[in-house]
Structure formats: structure tokens, C-alpha cells
Design an enzyme around this catalytic site. Structure first.
Site, PDB file in Angstrom:
ATOM      1  N   LYS A 284      -4.248 118.353  51.789  1.00 57.54           N
ATOM      2  CA  LYS A 284      -4.856 117.111  51.282  1.00 57.54           C
ATOM      3  C   LYS A 284      -5.528 116.396  52.448  1.00 57.54           C
ATOM      4  CE  LYS A 284      -3.532 112.472  49.621  1.00 57.54           C
ATOM      5  NZ  LYS A 284      -2.475 111.612  49.038  1.00 57.54           N
ATOM      6  N   ASP A 289      -7.179 106.229  52.095  1.00 51.72           N
ATOM      7  CA  ASP A 289      -6.722 106.045  50.710  1.00 51.72           C
ATOM      8  C   ASP A 289      -6.501 104.561  50.428  1.00 51.72           C
ATOM      9  OD1 ASP A 289      -5.680 106.224  48.188  1.00 51.72           O
ATOM     10  OD2 ASP A 289      -3.774 107.136  48.794  1.00 51.72           O
ATOM     11  N   LYS A 296      -4.410  99.684  46.334  1.00 52.78           N
ATOM     12  CA  LYS A 296      -3.100  99.531  46.963  1.00 52.78           C
ATOM     13  C   LYS A 296      -2.913  98.088  47.428  1.00 52.78           C
ATOM     14  CE  LYS A 296      -2.319 104.132  48.909  1.00 52.78           C
ATOM     15  NZ  LYS A 296      -1.083 104.372  48.138  1.00 52.78           N
ATOM     16  N   ASP A 307      -3.980 109.640  55.684  1.00 52.34           N
ATOM     17  CA  ASP A 307      -3.769 110.379  54.428  1.00 52.34           C
ATOM     18  C   ASP A 307      -4.469 111.751  54.439  1.00 52.34           C
ATOM     19  OD1 ASP A 307      -2.320 110.286  52.059  1.00 52.34           O
ATOM     20  OD2 ASP A 307      -3.999 109.517  50.878  1.00 52.34           O
ATOM     21  N   ASP A 366      -4.862 105.952  42.295  1.00 54.50           N
ATOM     22  CA  ASP A 366      -4.139 106.088  43.553  1.00 54.50           C
ATOM     23  C   ASP A 366      -3.377 107.418  43.624  1.00 54.50           C
ATOM     24  OD1 ASP A 366      -3.262 105.391  46.050  1.00 54.50           O
ATOM     25  OD2 ASP A 366      -1.724 103.979  45.347  1.00 54.50           O
ATOM     26  N   GLU A 368      -4.506 110.305  43.875  1.00 54.71           N
ATOM     27  CA  GLU A 368      -5.714 111.104  44.112  1.00 54.71           C
ATOM     28  C   GLU A 368      -5.460 112.438  44.802  1.00 54.71           C
ATOM     29  OE1 GLU A 368      -4.624 108.834  46.130  1.00 54.71           O
ATOM     30  OE2 GLU A 368      -4.724 109.936  48.006  1.00 54.71           O
ATOM     31  N   ARG A 370      -3.209 114.820  44.315  1.00 56.88           N
ATOM     32  CA  ARG A 370      -3.016 115.943  43.392  1.00 56.88           C
ATOM     33  C   ARG A 370      -4.325 116.335  42.732  1.00 56.88           C
ATOM     34  NH1 ARG A 370       1.375 112.327  40.470  1.00 56.88           N
ATOM     35  NH2 ARG A 370       1.551 111.670  42.634  1.00 56.88           N
TER      36      ARG A 370
HETATM   37  N1  BES Z   1      -1.236 108.657  49.923  1.00 57.67           N
HETATM   38  C1  BES Z   1      -0.353 108.160  48.940  1.00 57.67           C
HETATM   39  C2  BES Z   1       1.107 108.501  49.209  1.00 57.67           C
HETATM   40  C3  BES Z   1       1.730 107.901  50.441  1.00 57.67           C
HETATM   41  C4  BES Z   1       2.517 106.772  50.347  1.00 57.67           C
HETATM   42  C5  BES Z   1       1.588 108.496  51.666  1.00 57.67           C
HETATM   43  C6  BES Z   1       3.117 106.251  51.460  1.00 57.67           C
HETATM   44  C7  BES Z   1       2.190 107.978  52.806  1.00 57.67           C
HETATM   45  C8  BES Z   1       2.958 106.848  52.691  1.00 57.67           C
HETATM   46  C9  BES Z   1      -0.724 108.730  47.580  1.00 57.67           C
HETATM   47  O1  BES Z   1      -2.056 108.971  47.362  1.00 57.67           O
HETATM   48  C10 BES Z   1      -0.301 107.737  46.550  1.00 57.67           C
HETATM   49  O2  BES Z   1      -0.862 106.685  46.537  1.00 57.67           O
HETATM   50  N2  BES Z   1       0.652 108.092  45.697  1.00 57.67           N
HETATM   51  C11 BES Z   1       1.129 107.243  44.673  1.00 57.67           C
HETATM   52  C12 BES Z   1       1.211 108.040  43.388  1.00 57.67           C
HETATM   53  C13 BES Z   1       1.484 107.211  42.174  1.00 57.67           C
HETATM   54  C14 BES Z   1       0.297 106.333  41.866  1.00 57.67           C
HETATM   55  C15 BES Z   1       1.782 108.140  41.020  1.00 57.67           C
HETATM   56  C16 BES Z   1       2.506 106.720  45.049  1.00 57.67           C
HETATM   57  O3  BES Z   1       3.304 107.493  45.600  1.00 57.67           O
HETATM   58  O4  BES Z   1       2.766 105.553  44.846  1.00 57.67           O
HETATM   59 ZN    ZN Z   2      -3.135 109.432  49.091  1.00 64.51          ZN
HETATM   60 MG    MG Z   3      -3.145 107.309  46.655  1.00 62.20          MG
END
Ligand code: BES
Ligand code: ZN
Ligand code: MG
Length: 519
Positions: A284, A289, A296, A307, A366, A368, A370
């Protein structure tokens, strides 16, 4: 007798990468290996738990006319593993760094940690001589492991700090490792571990660099430069037009809100038998992000510059393996995009059509990672039919909450494979621990209007893996790594300074080493 073996500082790669910036590499470290200690001003020694001095350290003690031993006693230094002591004024030395080694026989991982402890103790960035003889270990070429640990532990990212002329860090420093049989240690470091350290530190550079300076297009160019001139390597960069032809609607969708177009970066290193299926590493690579329209919160958002950690680990691993010249076929696929909110951005509720033909209803923009990975893993399978596919991603906050900074989440469909991964990670110094993936997680991503939806509640890490798993062929050997908790450290470890860890290069490198067919 001594051999200077490396003059390449770790800032070198980044300075090539960002050639247009004003960055000039200044803090270069060179490593050398020699048999007997020179007349160094600053040295590092190791002392075991019983306080008994090795032959080499006894010689050092003699040079100080026995005052080293007295100083250790007065400091009540017990030699506990990783315990550090800095001694000054023991002529003829200006300073002596003492690191405890404990009582157990030292593993590769512990040797690397010891090298890292020395690096951290040498905070003034002096040239030093490390007395690596007489350690309690069965590991061969242990001095090379110390040097590797030092190379990782001494990493710093200074390019945005104004330099002063007398800044110690501006000087080239030489770290010498003294050991019997130093030629073999030099060999291992020079031809192998040095490249691995450069790979890790490259990944750290990528994860630390602000989002303003790294976006899909110049990341791709940087990867091209990184691999320039390395045998058996090809770098391919797919732009928007090619992605459209391949119907990569998910990667295109995530990238469409940014002024910086997405890229799919493919690095192949084909050095194994021509009929051998490759290992594929899929990363990824979100260069920033924001969350997109599902924005966020403010707090901690700056850290989303990292990210792209998964992609950076893929590039770093390929670099290490290719420079080492392993006889293996290895492919890296990096899905690069910037996740921004804008009038062009995808919306929650939108449906994206992936390269596989399957459709995804976006619940949160968010989620993104996957999405970009769904197209990237499809591409890797269709194009290369890999014998092992590993995807690596800072995918979910859920993984970070479950494991903290200690373990990356590993998810597989095969328990034995998960156990293998735990064993490999433990030895390599990057731990992984499994979470489940079962039919309930697939049920949770059923959509009313599309083939699947992109997210669906708890447990987030397993549900994220289910989305990616939807695109992985059923009989494919597949490992999913969620590194959201481990890619960034709030607290330094011996071989990983605080900040971006470059997590995954050591782990993936170890997996590749172990999965090579006998010649
Ligand atoms: N890049 C984030 C995940 C992340 C969170 C990485 C904290 C490093 C530290 C990812 O893209 C994300 O935002 N995931 C969401 C998914 C949710 C919306 C289903 C999450 O984990 O909140
Ligand atoms: Zn992300
Ligand atoms: Mg995200």
C-alpha cells in the site's frame, strides 16, 4: 590490518531520489573491519553479566592501566543486557562506551541490538572502534551483525534541519569493528547486510519525508533511480491511461481526488530459474491519507505521510535482495495514490469497479488502502501467478490498537503459514502475531448494491483483510500484513530510532531468504 568497506552514507539514496531539492548528504558513516584495535580515541566494549572481561577487553583495561576495571566496579556495572555506561577520562581513550551483554548466548537479533545500543550511546557521532571479540555467541561473523545493528540504530533524518559548520554530524565518521576473522565479517556486511540496512533506511526516508515532497509520480521516479544499474531488475511505471485500460477502477478512484495522479509501480527481479514462479510483494502506497471526503480528525493526521510504509518496505526489500544477488524471482507491486478530499474525490456510497470485475461499495473513503490493494493484488496474480503473495499495508487503526508497537498483524488462510511467519519474524527482529479471518468477516462486507462493501464494523483488521482476500485466488498461498501499529515508533528501540521504523524490510527479506529453491 584493516579494510575500509563502505563509504556510502544512507542519505545517499534519498539525495538521488530528490535530486531537485537542496538536500546534500552530510552525515556519512563508513564501516571498517580490522583484527586489532587501533589507537582510537573513542571505543565501545561489551561486558557480560558476571563482569568478567574478555581477552580483548582485558587488553583495553591494560591500556588504561587497570582503571577501566576500577571504573566498572565503582559504577557497579552488572552487565545486564542492553545496559549502557559512558566512561570518560580513562587515558589513552577519550571515551569508552560500555554495553552489557547479559548472561545468555547471544542470538543474531541480540547482536544487532548491541550494535544499535552502541550507535545510540554514540550520540556525539564520534568515529569509534568497537571491540567485538570475545562475545558469548555461536553466531558466525558476529561483528557483521553488530555493524548492521549500528547502521540501523544510527539512522537519523536531518535534511530539514539547518546545519552549522561545526556540527559534528556533518563530519564523515568511521565505525571500526575489531574481531578475529574480520575478513568474513566484512564479506557478510559488504555483500549482504549493508544492502539490507540501506533498504531499511530507504524505507525510513520514504515514510518520514513529508507528503508535500513525495507523491505517486516522484515516488515512482525515485524507485526507478534506486534500482538503476542493478542486474536483473526492471522497473515499470503504470500511469492513469494504462490503469484505465486495465480497468483498475479502485486505484483510480482513490487517486482521483488529488492533483497528483496515481501510479502502479512494478519492480521485477528475475534471477531464479526461468520456470520458477516468483514471490510477489504488494504494498500500500498512500503518499498522504487525509481520509478523503470521510476526512480524518486533525489530531495525529500529520503522521499519515507514512501511509506508504507498505510500498516503501516492498522497495527496500527488493533492493536488498537484488543487491545481494539472490537466485530468486521476486516481484514488487506498489499501489501509489494520494487520498485527498476535493470536488473530484470519490464519495461514501460510490461504487467502484475493480480490475477483477468485482464491484466495491465505498462506505468510508478513509478505507482506501484495501481499495488500491484490490487492484494491485489482482494485477500481481494475473501478470505473475506468484507461488507466494504477501501484501503489506498500514491498513487499520484496529491492528494498531490490538498489537501496539510490538507486533504487526499477520493474517493467513493457513495456520502453518502463520506459525512460519511468527518464527521468521522473531529471528529477523520484526515480530508478527496472527488475527483470524473467517466467513463471518466476509459476511460483514456484504453490500446491498455491489458485490462487496469496503468496510463493515469490527473487528476492523480482519474485515480489512476480508476485502483484500476477496481478490486473492482461493488456492493462492497468501500472507496479509497489517503494519499500522509498527511502522511508526513513539519510543526508540535499539535498532530503530523513534519515528519511522522502515518496518517490513527485515521481515520480508527473511521470508525471501527462506523461500528460495535449492540450486
Ligand atoms: N491509513 C489508515 C490506517 C492507519 C491508522 C494507519 C493509524 C496508521 C495509523 C487507513 O487508511 C484507515 O484510515 N483505516 C480506517 C478504516 C476504517 C475507515 C474502516 C481505520 O482504521 O480507521
Ligand atoms: Zn490509509
Ligand atoms: Mg484511510
Amino acid at each position: 590490518m584493516r579494510l575500509v568497506i563502505s563509504k556510502i552514507g544512507f542519505g545517499f539514496i534519498l539525495s538521488c531520489l530528490l535530486a531537485y531539492s537542496a538536500y546534500a548528504q552530510t552525515n556519512s558513516t563508513q564501516f571498517e573491519f580490522a583484527d586489532v584495535a587501533t589507537s582510537a580515541e573513542h571505543i565501545a566494549i561489551f561486558v557480560g553479566k558476571d563482569g568478567e572481561l574478555s581477552k580483548a577487553v582485558t587488553n583495553i583495561n591494560a591500556k588504561t592501566k587497570g582503571r577501566l576495571e576500577t571504573a566498572l566496579k565503582d559504577a557497579e556495572f552488572e552487565g545486564k543486557f542492553g545496559k549502557k555506561l559512558h566512561l570518560y577520562g580513562l587515558a589513552p581513550f577519550k571515551s569508552i562506551i560500555v554495553v552489557g551483554t547479559g548472561e545468555d548466548e547471544l542470538s543474531v537479533r541480540q547482536l544487532r541490538d548491541l550494535g544499535g545500543y552502541v550507535a545510540q550511546a554514540n550520540s556525539n557521532h564520534h568515529s569509534i572502534s568497537v571491540v567485538g571479540d570475545g562475545l558469548n555467541t555461536a553466531v558466525e561473523q558476529s561483528a557483521a551483525q553488530l555493524a548492521f545493528g549500528y547502521a540501523l540504530g544510527s539512522y537519523s533524518f536531518d535534511k530539514y534541519k539547518t546545519k552549522t559548520d561545526d556540527d559534528d554530524k556533518n563530519q564523515t565518521r568511521t565505525i571500526s569493528f575489531h574481531t578475529e576473522g574480520f575478513e568474513a565479517a566484512k564479506d557478510l556486511f559488504e555483500n549482504d547486510l549493508r544492502h539490507l540496512a540501506t533498504g531499511v533506511n530507504f524505507a525510513r526516508d520514504m515514510g518520514t519525508e513529508p507528503g508535500k515532497s513525495i507523491y505517486p509520480e516522484n515516488y515512482a521516479q525515485g524507485v526507478r533511480k534506486l534500482f538503476k544499474g542493478i542486474d536483473n531488475v526492471k522497473v515499470e511505471i503504470m500511469g492513469v491511461a494504462q490503469m484505465k485500460r486495465k480497468n483498475m477502477g479502485a486505484l483510480l478512484g482513490v487517486g482521483q481526488g488529488s492533483i497528483h495522479d496515481p501510479r502502479l509501480v512494478i519492480v521485477t527481479y528475475m534471477s531464479g530459474a526461468s520456470d520458477e514462479a516468483p514471490i510477489a510483494l504488494v504494498g500500500k502506497g498512500i503518499t498522504f491519507d487525509t481520509g478523503g471526503i470521510s476526512l480524518k480528525p486533525n489530531s495525529g493526521q500529520w503522521q499519515m505521510k507514512s501511509d506508504l510504509s507498505g510500498a516503501a518496505a516492498v522497495a527496500g526489500t527488493l533492493y536488498a535482495v537484488a543487491k545481494r544477488g539472490d537466485k530468486v524471482n521476486l516481484v514488487g507491486v506498489m499501489a501509489m495514490a494520494e487520498n485527498m478530499p476535493s470536488g473530484d474525490a470519490i464519495r461514501p456510497g460510490d461504487v467502484l469497479k475493480t480490475m477483477s470485475g468485482k464491484t466495491i461499495e465505498v462506505i468510508s473513503t478513509d478505507a482506501e488502502g484495501r481499495l488500491v490493494l484490490s487492484d494491485a493484488v489482482t494485477y500481481a496474480q494475473e501478470e505473475y501467478d506468484p507461488r507466494l503473495l504477501i501484501d503489506i499495508a498500514t491498513l487499520t487503526g484496529s491492528a494498531a490498537r490490538a498489537m501496539g508497537e510490538d507486533y504487526a498483524v499477520v493474517i493467513t488462510r493457513d495456520w502453518d503459514l502463520a506459525v512460519d511467519m511468527m518464527r521468521i519474524g522473531k529471528a529477523a527482529g520484526e515480530d508478527v502475531w496472527p488475527l483470524p479471518l473467517n466467513k463471518n468477516h466476509y459476511k460483514a462486507i456484504k453490500s446491498d448494491i455491489a458485490d462487496i462493501k469496503g468496510s463493515g464494523g469490527n473487528p476492523g483488521a480482519s474485515i480489512g483483510a476480508a476485502v483484500i482476500g476477496t481478490f486473492i485466488d482461493e488456492d493462492r498461498k497468501w500472507v496479509h500484513l497489517d503494519i499500522a501499529g509498527v511502522d511508526w515508533l513513539k519510543k526508540a528501540r535499539p535498532t530503530t530510532p523513534k519515528g519511522h521504523a522502515g518496518w517490513g524490510v527485515r521481515f520480508l527479506d527473511a521470508v525471501v531468504r527462506e523461500n528460495q529453491q535449492a540450486e
